[in-house]
Design a protein around this motif. Sequence first.
Motif, short mmCIF file in Angstrom:
data_model
loop_
_atom_site.label_atom_id
_atom_site.label_comp_id
_atom_site.label_asym_id
_atom_site.label_seq_id
_atom_site.Cartn_x
_atom_site.Cartn_y
_atom_site.Cartn_z
N VAL A 18 0.72 -1.52 0.02
CA VAL A 18 -0.32 -0.18 0.20
C VAL A 18 0.78 1.45 0.36
CG1 VAL A 18 -1.66 1.80 1.79
CG2 VAL A 18 -2.17 -1.36 1.19
N ALA A 19 1.91 1.22 0.86
CA ALA A 19 2.36 3.15 1.35
C ALA A 19 3.50 2.68 -0.34
CB ALA A 19 3.78 2.05 2.18
N ALA A 20 3.62 1.75 -1.09
CA ALA A 20 4.97 1.34 -1.83
C ALA A 20 3.77 2.46 -3.41
CB ALA A 20 5.28 0.59 -2.35
N VAL A 21 2.16 1.81 -3.44
CA VAL A 21 2.21 2.51 -4.53
C VAL A 21 1.35 3.41 -4.24
CG1 VAL A 21 -0.62 2.15 -5.35
CG2 VAL A 21 0.63 0.02 -4.94
N ALA A 22 0.65 4.09 -3.08
CA ALA A 22 0.52 5.34 -2.43
C ALA A 22 2.05 6.37 -2.82
CB ALA A 22 -0.23 5.74 -1.20
N ALA A 23 3.17 5.67 -2.46
CA ALA A 23 4.19 6.65 -3.02
C ALA A 23 4.23 7.22 -4.48
CB ALA A 23 5.88 6.33 -2.27
N PHE A 24 3.81 5.80 -5.16
CA PHE A 24 4.75 5.91 -6.86
C PHE A 24 2.97 7.20 -6.91
CE2 PHE A 24 3.37 4.78 -10.54
CZ PHE A 24 4.87 5.01 -11.68
N LEU A 25 2.05 7.33 -6.92
CA LEU A 25 0.91 8.07 -6.95
C LEU A 25 0.87 9.43 -6.61
CD1 LEU A 25 -2.00 5.25 -7.24
CD2 LEU A 25 -0.38 5.98 -9.16
N THR A 26 1.26 9.57 -5.65
CA THR A 26 1.31 10.90 -4.98
C THR A 26 2.51 11.73 -5.79
OG1 THR A 26 1.59 10.16 -3.15
CG2 THR A 26 1.95 11.66 -2.56
N ARG A 27 0.90 13.20 -6.23
CA ARG A 27 1.94 13.97 -6.78
C ARG A 27 2.13 13.42 -7.70
NH1 ARG A 27 5.28 17.40 -2.68
NH2 ARG A 27 3.56 18.62 -1.27
N ARG A 28 1.59 12.47 -9.15
CA ARG A 28 2.29 12.08 -10.35
C ARG A 28 1.89 12.53 -11.25
NH1 ARG A 28 2.52 5.86 -12.73
NH2 ARG A 28 1.93 7.34 -14.84
N GLY A 29 0.43 13.26 -11.40
CA GLY A 29 -0.28 14.40 -12.56
C GLY A 29 0.76 16.07 -11.92
N ARG A 30 1.01 15.88 -11.34
CA ARG A 30 1.77 17.60 -10.78
C ARG A 30 3.53 17.32 -11.14
NH1 ARG A 30 2.29 22.62 -10.11
NH2 ARG A 30 3.96 23.32 -7.95
N TYR A 31 3.66 16.34 -11.26
CA TYR A 31 5.33 16.00 -12.39
C TYR A 31 4.96 16.36 -13.33
CZ TYR A 31 8.16 14.10 -7.52
OH TYR A 31 8.46 14.21 -7.05
N THR A 32 4.16 15.25 -13.87
CA THR A 32 3.09 15.01 -15.42
C THR A 32 3.39 16.46 -15.74
OG1 THR A 32 2.62 13.10 -15.14
CG2 THR A 32 1.88 14.08 -17.04
N ALA A 33 2.61 17.44 -15.18
CA ALA A 33 2.43 19.08 -15.50
C ALA A 33 3.67 19.92 -15.67
CB ALA A 33 1.29 19.39 -14.76
N LEU A 34 3.82 19.36 -14.38
CA LEU A 34 5.59 20.32 -14.24
C LEU A 34 6.34 20.26 -15.79
CD1 LEU A 34 6.09 20.75 -11.00
CD2 LEU A 34 5.85 22.76 -12.27
N ALA A 35 6.21 18.51 -16.02
CA ALA A 35 7.10 18.59 -17.31
C ALA A 35 6.57 18.76 -18.23
CB ALA A 35 7.46 16.81 -17.05
#
Length: 192
Positions: free
Chosen positions: A55-72
């Motif tokens: 659960v922690a691995a999935v949550a850490a991977f998905l957290t702020r992923r959209g923000r990373y994508t938008a900034l990139a």
Amino acid sequence: MGRGAYALARVAVMVRMAARWCWWLGVLAAVAGAFVPGFTGRRIGALGGAVVFLVAAVAAFLTRRGRYTALAGAATHAAKSAFLQDRSVTARQWLRPRGWWLLLAFALAVGSSAAASAAGGMLLAGVGAGLWAKALWLGRWERSHEALLWVRPEQAMRRGPAGRDVRAYLTTGPAAGDARPGGARRVVSSVR
């Protein structure tokens, strides 16, 4: 630095540093906790820890992923006046304000073994595994776009490379700096 010059730190290196510290401290805490029977017993603690890890691995991977994508996606090319920080400098800058928090997380993970053996350490290691996967995901983005993602360190040091203080990412070519796509150390072959 000259007039108008500014420093840039690699986004993937910051994510990778967080992953490394969480992973190794989590593994150490889990190993230490495995020797403590805990309130739930070793077997239930280990099984619960495995679930918490995932659960922690999935949550850490998905957290702020959209923000990373938008900034990139909105990143612009860095100016020639930009000073590219070495990987080791970025790692030190990332660790300095977070050292006590990491020690506290480690102590809590070990202490939680009294309730559930190894579960706290596996939680911390799961966060590290998820962040490691995120660094690899960033590396794939960098390879596919043939560009490295950079951020102003003064914006990223407080809340991370995708925090609210970060206004934009900048890019350079894939050969810039001393870290490969994904933040791994660039191996320099010496020709003799």
